[in-house]
Each structure stands twice: as C-alpha cells, then as structure tokens.
Write an enzyme that holds these catalytic residues in place. Structure first.
Site, PDB file in Angstrom:
ATOM      1  CE1 TYR A  93     -28.636   3.041 -16.986  1.00 42.08           C
ATOM      2  CE2 TYR A  93     -29.264   4.768 -18.641  1.00 42.08           C
ATOM      3  CZ  TYR A  93     -28.268   4.111 -17.729  1.00 42.08           C
ATOM      4  OH  TYR A  93     -27.107   4.690 -18.004  1.00 42.08           O
ATOM      5  NE  ARG A 109     -28.604  -3.181 -19.440  1.00 42.33           N
ATOM      6  CZ  ARG A 109     -29.396  -3.151 -20.525  1.00 42.33           C
ATOM      7  NH1 ARG A 109     -30.012  -2.220 -20.877  1.00 42.33           N
ATOM      8  NH2 ARG A 109     -29.107  -4.187 -21.556  1.00 42.33           N
ATOM      9  CG  HIS A 146     -21.345   4.960 -10.216  1.00 42.70           C
ATOM     10  ND1 HIS A 146     -20.187   4.550 -10.910  1.00 42.70           N
ATOM     11  CD2 HIS A 146     -20.671   6.247  -9.769  1.00 42.70           C
ATOM     12  CE1 HIS A 146     -19.199   4.849 -11.093  1.00 42.70           C
ATOM     13  NE2 HIS A 146     -19.095   5.944 -10.201  1.00 42.70           N
ATOM     14  CB  CYS A 156     -39.144  14.067  -9.587  1.00 44.11           C
ATOM     15  SG  CYS A 156     -40.134  15.009 -10.722  1.00 44.11           S
ATOM     16  CG  ASN A 216     -10.488  -6.801 -11.441  1.00 49.27           C
ATOM     17  OD1 ASN A 216     -11.837  -6.925 -11.448  1.00 49.27           O
ATOM     18  ND2 ASN A 216     -10.193  -6.418 -12.714  1.00 49.27           N
ATOM     19  CD  GLU A 248      -9.176  -7.662 -17.388  1.00 49.21           C
ATOM     20  OE1 GLU A 248      -8.604  -8.218 -18.327  1.00 49.21           O
ATOM     21  OE2 GLU A 248     -10.084  -6.955 -17.399  1.00 49.21           O
TER      22      GLU A 248
HETATM   23  N1  APR Z   1     -14.650 -11.583 -11.047  1.00 47.64           N
HETATM   24  C1  APR Z   1     -13.862 -10.708 -10.866  1.00 47.64           C
HETATM   25  N2  APR Z   1     -13.549  -9.783 -11.702  1.00 47.64           N
HETATM   26  C2  APR Z   1     -14.252  -9.674 -12.810  1.00 47.64           C
HETATM   27  C3  APR Z   1     -15.222 -10.907 -13.087  1.00 47.64           C
HETATM   28  C4  APR Z   1     -15.307 -11.835 -12.211  1.00 47.64           C
HETATM   29  N3  APR Z   1     -16.163 -12.878 -12.442  1.00 47.64           N
HETATM   30  N4  APR Z   1     -15.784 -10.609 -14.493  1.00 47.64           N
HETATM   31  C5  APR Z   1     -15.096  -9.599 -14.928  1.00 47.64           C
HETATM   32  N5  APR Z   1     -14.199  -9.007 -14.099  1.00 47.64           N
HETATM   33  C6  APR Z   1     -13.507  -7.648 -14.005  1.00 47.64           C
HETATM   34  C7  APR Z   1     -12.922  -7.283 -15.437  1.00 47.64           C
HETATM   35  O1  APR Z   1     -11.879  -8.078 -15.752  1.00 47.64           O
HETATM   36  C8  APR Z   1     -13.090  -5.608 -15.343  1.00 47.64           C
HETATM   37  O2  APR Z   1     -11.730  -5.271 -14.899  1.00 47.64           O
HETATM   38  O3  APR Z   1     -14.286  -6.515 -13.464  1.00 47.64           O
HETATM   39  C9  APR Z   1     -14.084  -5.513 -14.304  1.00 47.64           C
HETATM   40  C10 APR Z   1     -15.037  -4.763 -14.671  1.00 47.64           C
HETATM   41  O4  APR Z   1     -14.892  -3.382 -15.120  1.00 47.64           O
HETATM   42  P1  APR Z   1     -16.131  -2.503 -15.832  1.00 47.64           P
HETATM   43  O5  APR Z   1     -16.789  -3.205 -16.775  1.00 47.64           O
HETATM   44  O6  APR Z   1     -15.126  -1.314 -16.333  1.00 47.64           O
HETATM   45  O7  APR Z   1     -16.941  -2.023 -14.586  1.00 47.64           O
HETATM   46  P2  APR Z   1     -16.645  -0.967 -13.432  1.00 47.64           P
HETATM   47  O8  APR Z   1     -15.217  -0.816 -13.089  1.00 47.64           O
HETATM   48  O9  APR Z   1     -17.637  -1.252 -12.353  1.00 47.64           O
HETATM   49  O10 APR Z   1     -17.082   0.173 -14.196  1.00 47.64           O
HETATM   50  C11 APR Z   1     -17.186   1.458 -13.381  1.00 47.64           C
HETATM   51  O11 APR Z   1     -18.167   2.931 -15.145  1.00 47.64           O
HETATM   52  O12 APR Z   1     -19.576   2.971 -16.999  1.00 47.64           O
HETATM   53  C12 APR Z   1     -19.121   3.286 -15.727  1.00 47.64           C
HETATM   54  O13 APR Z   1     -20.847   3.962 -14.222  1.00 47.64           O
HETATM   55  C13 APR Z   1     -20.297   2.852 -14.629  1.00 47.64           C
HETATM   56  O14 APR Z   1     -20.135   2.027 -12.556  1.00 47.64           O
HETATM   57  C14 APR Z   1     -19.540   1.970 -13.614  1.00 47.64           C
HETATM   58  C15 APR Z   1     -18.088   2.601 -13.929  1.00 47.64           C
END
Ligand code: APR
Length: 235
Positions: free
Chosen positions: A56, A59, A109, A117, A202, A204
């Site tokens: 972290y 990040r 989140h 702390c 999104n 996909e």
């Molecule tokens: N524009 C739109 N969508 C996008 C882009 C983009 N440029 N790039 C990627 N994506 C989509 C991907 O296709 C995917 O479906 O964004 C989505 C990201 O999904 P995740 O990586 O699973 O992220 P998220 O849904 O935010 O994860 C939820 O999971 O690990 C935990 O706490 C963490 O907040 C996080 C939670």
C-alpha cells in the site's frame, strides 16, 4: 431521461484504468503480481504486515504520478451542475475523483491517503509511508497504524447512507466495475427493485450485466463524458 432527480453512481477500478492505476482482476487473476488474499485480507496482514504495508505504501506513493482522466472530470462536472441529489459511491481507494473536483463522494472501501490506528481507533489523513511503523499522531503509540482500506471480510463504510440513496434513486449508474465483489455488486438490484433506471458503462459486460436496463461498452474516458452531456442536456 428527463424526469430524473436522484442519481447514484457506483465507480470501480475501471474508471481509473486510463489514468494508469491497475485494476484488481487482471487476466492472470493477480493484483499487481500478488494474490488478493495476501494483500487485501486481515489474515494476510497478520501473516506478513511488512509485505502488506509495502504494497500500500507503493500504491500511495504512485498517486503522485497519476492524474484524473476525462471520466473523473465528467463526473465532477455533473456534481457541480446537477441540481438534484447525487451520490458518487466509489470502491476505489485512489483520490482521483476528489482531485477532479467531485464533492458528493463516498469511499466505501476506504482510502490510500488515510491511516487507521489499531491502538486508539483514530482515522487520520496520511500521505507518507506506513511501513516504517510511525507513531500515531493522536495516541502516540508506535507501529499500530494500518492502511484505512476495507479488506475482504471487513465491513464497507457508510452502508446505511448508500442503502438510503439507492432506495431513493431514479437512476443508478455503474462505471468500470467487474461486479465481482459484494455488497457493491448487488447495488444494481436494490436500486432497480426500488424503481430506478439502471445503466452500466464498462469495457466488457460485468458479472451482473443482466440486471441493468442498459449497458454501454467501451472506455470510461469516452463513454462517461458523453453520458454526462446527455443527462445535463435532458434535465
Ligand atoms: N473503462 C471502463 N471499464 C474498464 C476500463 C476502462 N478504461 N478498463 C477496465 N475496465 C473494467 C474491466 O473490464 C473490469 O470489468 O473495469 C472493471 C474492473 O474490475 P475489477 O478490477 O474487478 O475492479 P472493481 O470492480 O473495482 O473491484 C471491486 O474488489 O479487490 C476488491 O476492494 C477491491 O474495490 C475493489 C473491489
């Protein structure tokens, strides 16, 4: 679309992808080379706190190198121009929404720029590394600060406020999230059940794609500005 007053927007890692922030679920199933269980669970932290703090810290430091993109800017514009109710619920722990100017925003989140702390329970704005085990500015105890991030198995923030907003929403919009993680993945169903129109943007179809009235596929940086323009023009 012209009789909308209350909008709830859920964002996920996909909205920050075009800024250069890695999404969580890469094709290899790893998050920047790590198993999610190792870096995003209380058990992983108990097993190897140094690894988790380093993860972290890296990040948090990287936030200085990334900038909000057109999708963050468009939502900030909506926030400033929309006269009705609006709540942006982000699953992201980066600060790109607020740096773009969004105000009606909630980090369900947690946030990279916050420390928690475990000695006195204070949550504090935090810019620096935590791996060196700094003292808590509130109680003075060393080495008890952890990232203020909601890990798997922990309760997301502000659940009641989110539920209320979902129940009152006329429009629920989900942007850049895979729909793999609850409770956020279930918000579309709550909002729809309570009468909202539902739209997903999104790259996909998400795992919950069938629950949306409408899905627009593509990059958030292109889809979101167009949608904001549309919504502001129609209302
Ligand atoms: N524009 C739109 N969508 C996008 C882009 C983009 N440029 N790039 C990627 N994506 C989509 C991907 O296709 C995917 O479906 O964004 C989505 C990201 O999904 P995740 O990586 O699973 O992220 P998220 O849904 O935010 O994860 C939820 O999971 O690990 C935990 O706490 C963490 O907040 C996080 C939670």
């Amino acid at each position: 679309m012209s009789d909308i007053r209350n909008i709830v927007i859920l964002t996920g890692a996909g909205i920050s992808a075009e800024s250069g922030v890695a999404t969580f679920r890469g094709p290899d199933g790893l998050w920047e080379g790590h198993r999610v269980e190792d870096v995003a669970t209380p058990e992983g932290f108990a097993r190897d706190p140094a690894l988790v703090q380093r993860f972290y810290d890296a990040r948090r430091a990287r936030l200085h190198e990334v900038q909000p993109n057109a999708a963050h800017a468009a939502l900030a514009r909506l926030d400033s121009e929309w006269k009705g109710d609006l709540l942006i619920v982000t699953q992201n722990v980066d600060d790109l929404h607020e740096r773009a100017g969004a105000k009606r925003l909630l980090h369900m989140h947690g946030e990279l720029k916050s420390a928690w702390c475990r000695a006195c329970d204070a949550r504090l704005p935090w810019e620096d590394d935590l791996g060196s085990g700094p003292a808590c500015p509130d109680c003075g105890v060393d080495g008890k600060l952890r990232p203020d991030i909601v890990w798997f198995g922990e309760m997301p923030y502000e659940m009641e406020r989110i539920d209320r907003a979902l129940m009152e929403a006329d429009l629920f919009v989900s942007i850049g999230t895979s729909g793999a993680v609850y409770p956020a993945a279930g918000y579309v169903q709550t909002a729809r059940y309570c009468g909202a129109r539902t739209l997903e943007m999104n790259l996909e179809p998400s795992q919950g794609s069938i629950f949306f009235h409408e899905t627009r596929l593509g990059r958030a940086g292109e889809l979101v500005p167009d949608w904001v323009e549309e919504v502001l023009e129609a209302n």
